[in-house]
Scaffold this motif. Structure first.
Motif, PDB file in Angstrom:
ATOM      1  N   ASN A 320      47.584  45.661  37.752  1.00 27.50           N
ATOM      2  CA  ASN A 320      46.467  45.380  38.659  1.00 27.50           C
ATOM      3  C   ASN A 320      45.979  43.950  38.494  1.00 27.50           C
ATOM      4  O   ASN A 320      45.803  43.206  39.468  1.00 27.50           O
ATOM      5  N   THR A 321      45.744  43.562  37.235  1.00 23.16           N
ATOM      6  CA  THR A 321      45.244  42.223  36.969  1.00 23.16           C
ATOM      7  C   THR A 321      46.283  41.163  37.338  1.00 23.16           C
ATOM      8  O   THR A 321      45.946  40.126  37.925  1.00 23.16           O
ATOM      9  N   ALA A 322      47.546  41.409  36.997  1.00 20.30           N
ATOM     10  CA  ALA A 322      48.604  40.459  37.329  1.00 20.30           C
ATOM     11  C   ALA A 322      48.739  40.302  38.840  1.00 20.30           C
ATOM     12  O   ALA A 322      49.001  39.193  39.345  1.00 20.30           O
ATOM     13  N   SER A 323      48.543  41.387  39.585  1.00 13.72           N
ATOM     14  CA  SER A 323      48.604  41.300  41.046  1.00 13.72           C
ATOM     15  C   SER A 323      47.468  40.449  41.589  1.00 13.72           C
ATOM     16  O   SER A 323      47.647  39.688  42.551  1.00 13.72           O
ATOM     17  N   GLU A 324      46.285  40.565  40.961  1.00 11.83           N
ATOM     18  CA  GLU A 324      45.161  39.729  41.379  1.00 11.83           C
ATOM     19  C   GLU A 324      45.438  38.254  41.077  1.00 11.83           C
ATOM     20  O   GLU A 324      45.035  37.365  41.832  1.00 11.83           O
ATOM     21  N   VAL A 325      46.149  37.997  39.979  1.00  8.81           N
ATOM     22  CA  VAL A 325      46.543  36.622  39.665  1.00  8.81           C
ATOM     23  C   VAL A 325      47.517  36.104  40.712  1.00  8.81           C
ATOM     24  O   VAL A 325      47.421  34.956  41.170  1.00  8.81           O
ATOM     25  N   GLY A 326      48.477  36.949  41.095  1.00  6.99           N
ATOM     26  CA  GLY A 326      49.410  36.563  42.154  1.00  6.99           C
ATOM     27  C   GLY A 326      48.681  36.275  43.451  1.00  6.99           C
ATOM     28  O   GLY A 326      48.999  35.309  44.170  1.00  6.99           O
ATOM     29  N   TYR A 327      47.699  37.105  43.752  1.00  6.37           N
ATOM     30  CA  TYR A 327      46.874  36.891  44.950  1.00  6.37           C
ATOM     31  C   TYR A 327      46.184  35.529  44.882  1.00  6.37           C
ATOM     32  O   TYR A 327      46.189  34.748  45.838  1.00  6.37           O
ATOM     33  N   GLY A 328      45.589  35.238  43.721  1.00  6.82           N
ATOM     34  CA  GLY A 328      44.909  33.959  43.560  1.00  6.82           C
ATOM     35  C   GLY A 328      45.846  32.774  43.699  1.00  6.82           C
ATOM     36  O   GLY A 328      45.473  31.734  44.251  1.00  6.82           O
ATOM     37  N   ALA A 329      47.081  32.921  43.212  1.00  9.49           N
ATOM     38  CA  ALA A 329      48.054  31.832  43.318  1.00  9.49           C
ATOM     39  C   ALA A 329      48.401  31.545  44.772  1.00  9.49           C
ATOM     40  O   ALA A 329      48.553  30.389  45.174  1.00  9.49           O
ATOM     41  N   VAL A 330      48.532  32.601  45.573  1.00 12.39           N
ATOM     42  CA  VAL A 330      48.821  32.403  46.997  1.00 12.39           C
ATOM     43  C   VAL A 330      47.653  31.714  47.688  1.00 12.39           C
ATOM     44  O   VAL A 330      47.845  30.754  48.456  1.00 12.39           O
ATOM     45  N   ILE A 331      46.432  32.203  47.418  1.00 15.06           N
ATOM     46  CA  ILE A 331      45.248  31.591  48.036  1.00 15.06           C
ATOM     47  C   ILE A 331      45.158  30.112  47.649  1.00 15.06           C
ATOM     48  O   ILE A 331      44.867  29.240  48.476  1.00 15.06           O
ATOM     49  N   ALA A 332      45.444  29.818  46.374  1.00 14.62           N
ATOM     50  CA  ALA A 332      45.361  28.427  45.904  1.00 14.62           C
ATOM     51  C   ALA A 332      46.419  27.544  46.542  1.00 14.62           C
ATOM     52  O   ALA A 332      46.248  26.320  46.603  1.00 14.62           O
ATOM     53  N   SER A 333      47.518  28.131  47.005  1.00 12.16           N
ATOM     54  CA  SER A 333      48.589  27.338  47.607  1.00 12.16           C
ATOM     55  C   SER A 333      48.315  26.984  49.068  1.00 12.16           C
ATOM     56  O   SER A 333      49.027  26.156  49.645  1.00 12.16           O
ATOM     57  N   LEU A 334      47.302  27.610  49.667  1.00 10.12           N
ATOM     58  CA  LEU A 334      47.013  27.377  51.082  1.00 10.12           C
ATOM     59  C   LEU A 334      46.240  26.073  51.260  1.00 10.12           C
ATOM     60  O   LEU A 334      45.367  25.743  50.454  1.00 10.12           O
ATOM     61  N   PRO A 335      46.535  25.328  52.324  1.00  4.88           N
ATOM     62  CA  PRO A 335      45.819  24.058  52.543  1.00  4.88           C
ATOM     63  C   PRO A 335      44.307  24.219  52.606  1.00  4.88           C
ATOM     64  O   PRO A 335      43.563  23.371  52.108  1.00  4.88           O
ATOM     65  N   GLY A 372      39.109  38.074  38.037  1.00  2.45           N
ATOM     66  CA  GLY A 372      38.399  36.912  38.560  1.00  2.45           C
ATOM     67  C   GLY A 372      38.605  35.687  37.699  1.00  2.45           C
ATOM     68  O   GLY A 372      38.825  34.576  38.197  1.00  2.45           O
ATOM     69  N   MET A 373      38.546  35.857  36.367  1.00  2.16           N
ATOM     70  CA  MET A 373      38.770  34.736  35.467  1.00  2.16           C
ATOM     71  C   MET A 373      40.190  34.211  35.593  1.00  2.16           C
ATOM     72  O   MET A 373      40.418  33.004  35.580  1.00  2.16           O
ATOM     73  N   SER A 374      41.158  35.115  35.701  1.00  2.00           N
ATOM     74  CA  SER A 374      42.551  34.690  35.810  1.00  2.00           C
ATOM     75  C   SER A 374      42.785  33.872  37.073  1.00  2.00           C
ATOM     76  O   SER A 374      43.480  32.851  37.052  1.00  2.00           O
ATOM     77  N   ILE A 375      42.192  34.315  38.188  1.00  2.00           N
ATOM     78  CA  ILE A 375      42.326  33.562  39.433  1.00  2.00           C
ATOM     79  C   ILE A 375      41.678  32.191  39.296  1.00  2.00           C
ATOM     80  O   ILE A 375      42.243  31.168  39.706  1.00  2.00           O
ATOM     81  N   ALA A 376      40.481  32.155  38.714  1.00  2.00           N
ATOM     82  CA  ALA A 376      39.780  30.881  38.557  1.00  2.00           C
ATOM     83  C   ALA A 376      40.589  29.907  37.705  1.00  2.00           C
ATOM     84  O   ALA A 376      40.725  28.724  38.050  1.00  2.00           O
ATOM     85  N   LEU A 377      41.127  30.389  36.592  1.00  2.00           N
ATOM     86  CA  LEU A 377      41.873  29.498  35.704  1.00  2.00           C
ATOM     87  C   LEU A 377      43.240  29.144  36.261  1.00  2.00           C
ATOM     88  O   LEU A 377      43.736  28.034  36.050  1.00  2.00           O
ATOM     89  N   GLU A 378      43.855  30.090  36.968  1.00  2.00           N
ATOM     90  CA  GLU A 378      45.160  29.805  37.566  1.00  2.00           C
ATOM     91  C   GLU A 378      45.054  28.719  38.623  1.00  2.00           C
ATOM     92  O   GLU A 378      45.937  27.889  38.781  1.00  2.00           O
ATOM     93  N   THR A 379      43.939  28.734  39.360  1.00  2.45           N
ATOM     94  CA  THR A 379      43.787  27.792  40.454  1.00  2.45           C
ATOM     95  C   THR A 379      43.052  26.512  40.062  1.00  2.45           C
ATOM     96  O   THR A 379      43.329  25.442  40.604  1.00  2.45           O
TER      97      THR A 379
END
Length: 457
Positions: A320-335, A372-379
């Motif tokens: 679940n958490t890893a999927s949220e990280v993947g989600y954050g990575a995609v969002i961060a890749s968008l212009p 949430g923390m993983s997305i923030a730090l990943e991006t």
């Protein structure tokens, strides 16, 4: 359109997760929905080349911690150790201090590495009976469980093996004991103010003539009494081992080891600081698992089943958490994300404040502290780190602020732990969420701001 896509995607993620749809399904679908809104980007390539690698990187880093933590928690529960510790606190502190007894019991167990879900199931029946005997309103019990399980021992106290304390380590090159003074003060503040709040609510209820209340029994009320439960000191040995060994490995054992080979390409051209914290938690949990197994060998009905269930129990949370990280990575890749990033970073020139806001917002949106923390730090992790270095801020302070921030807005009503807690206790959001909000959202957020103020001064 790209910005609209991101906000629509985030809103749907929050709403549909609240409605009970698994994030393993939601995360990739909603990430790709945002990609469609962005226009002109390849859908399949985004999934296979952005989403999945980010998911995989997270698993590579943190799967051992989820796995070992789940096994340890299951063994503590099945051996009766978790219940022994909970009962000792309630018996020792008595009905007069029912709220504090529940909070301390949960705090000791979670600080010792037991999963908050295991703790909730172990402590609830005892706390429920204590609340009944002391005529403390049952509606306050979920908040007491929340205060002890996912506040000060999850994000604040140094050395906690909680995943929320481990995630920042690779980004800031820190250890689980980062910023111990600020972490301890923040943790004590959460414990003190949260307990004071709940005791004040209890006193007001008593003045109004409100007692325990009339409540139907729940499935969690009927638990095996397990006559062969260990003594208190035997139950505490594995818990204390996790905390003590974590410190020993972090500051003594691993620094003495010859780890020059880490610089080789075969080992990722890493430095010892990149892995020291994770190695320490892995080693301490492995030894603690061995201890709880050896000390309670005759108390397990089926040791193999306990290990298997603990193993399987780790899979859904980590994916679940890893999927949220993947989600954050995609969002961060968008212009369009550049606009959001600049807005967050532009809120303040203080990197501590901007990182706290970003982490809180994303934890609130996803309903997950670790997610949430993983997305923030990943991006934004590299940006936070570079800004901290430019401002002369110790990376340990960044680690502690980000960890504290993950435990603020994460506990909004759609948070999975909140929903599970209310289900265990047989109560509703209407009955109990207001107090959960104060002890698990408002007080931690306020103390995070005080830590930022103190560190900035």
């Amino acid at each position: 359109m790209g910005l609209i896509g991101i906000f629509v995607s985030l809103a749907l993620l929050m709403y549909l997760a609240y409605r009970g749809i698994n994030v393993l399904i939601l995360a990739p679908l909603l990430a790709l929905l945002a990609t469609v809104f962005a226009g002109g980007l390849p859908i399949l390539a985004t999934y296979t080349q952005v989403f999945m690698p980010a998911l995989g990187d997270y698993l590579v880093k943190f799967f051992p911690l989820f796995l070992l933590g789940a096994i340890f928690g299951k063994l503590m529960a099945d051996s009766g150790s978790a219940r022994t510790i909970a009962e000792w606190f309630t018996d020792t502190m008595g009905a007069r201090h029912a709220i504090a007894a529940v909070v301390f019991a949960c705090g000791v167990l979670t600080y010792g590495g037991v999963s908050l879900f295991v703790v909730a199931f172990a402590v609830y029946p005892i706390g429920n009976e204590l609340f009944r005997r002391s005529e403390t309103p049952k509606r306050l019990l979920p908040a007491a469980l929340a205060l002890g399980s996912f506040t000060f021992t999850m994000t604040a106290f140094p050395g906690t093996p909680a995943i929320q304390n481990a995630i920042p380590m690779p980004y800031f090159n820190t250890t689980p004991f980062a910023a111990p003074i600020f972490g301890t003060l923040a943790g004590l503040g959460m414990l003190m103010f949260g307990t004071l709040w709940l005791n004040r609510r209890r006193a007001r209820a008593a003045a109004a003539g409100e007692g325990y209340g009339s409540h139907a029994a729940t499935d969690a009320d009927a638990q095996d009494e397990n006559a062969k439960r260990p003594t208190m000191w035997l139950a505490m040995v594995p818990v204390l081992a996790v905390i003590t060994l974590n410190a020993l490995f972090t500051y003594l054992v691993i620094p003495w080891m010859d780890t020059g080979y880490l610089g080789q390409q075969d080992y990722g051209s890493a430095e010892i600081g990149d892995v020291r914290g994770i190695w320490a938690i892995i080693a301490s949990l492995v030894i603690a698992i061995g201890l709880v197994t050896a000390l309670n060998w005759s108390r397990f009905e089926d040791l193999k089943e306990s290990f298997n269930r603990g193993t399987f129990g780790s899979l859904l949370p980590v994916f679940n958490t890893a999927s949220e990280v993947g989600y954050g990575a995609v969002i961060a890749s968008l212009p369009a994300f550049l606009v959001i990033r600049d807005a967050v970073l532009g809120i303040s020139n203080n990197p501590l404040l901007s990182s706290a806001i970003a982490t809180n917002v994303l934890a609130g949106i996803t309903g997950s502290a670790s997610g949430g923390m993983s997305i923030a730090l990943e991006t934004l992790g590299s940006e936070f780190m570079s800004r901290a270095q430019a401002a002369g801020i110790d990376p340990e302070i960044m680690h502690r602020v980000v960890a504290l921030s993950s435990g603020g807005f994460d506990a909004l009503p759609h948070n999975g732990a909140v929903i599970t807690l209310l289900a265990i206790t047989g109560l509703t959001h209407r009955q109990s969420y207001a107090d959960i909000f104060v002890v698990a959202v408002l007080i931690p957020f306020a103390l995070t701001l005080l830590v930022i103020l103190g560190a900035s001064i």
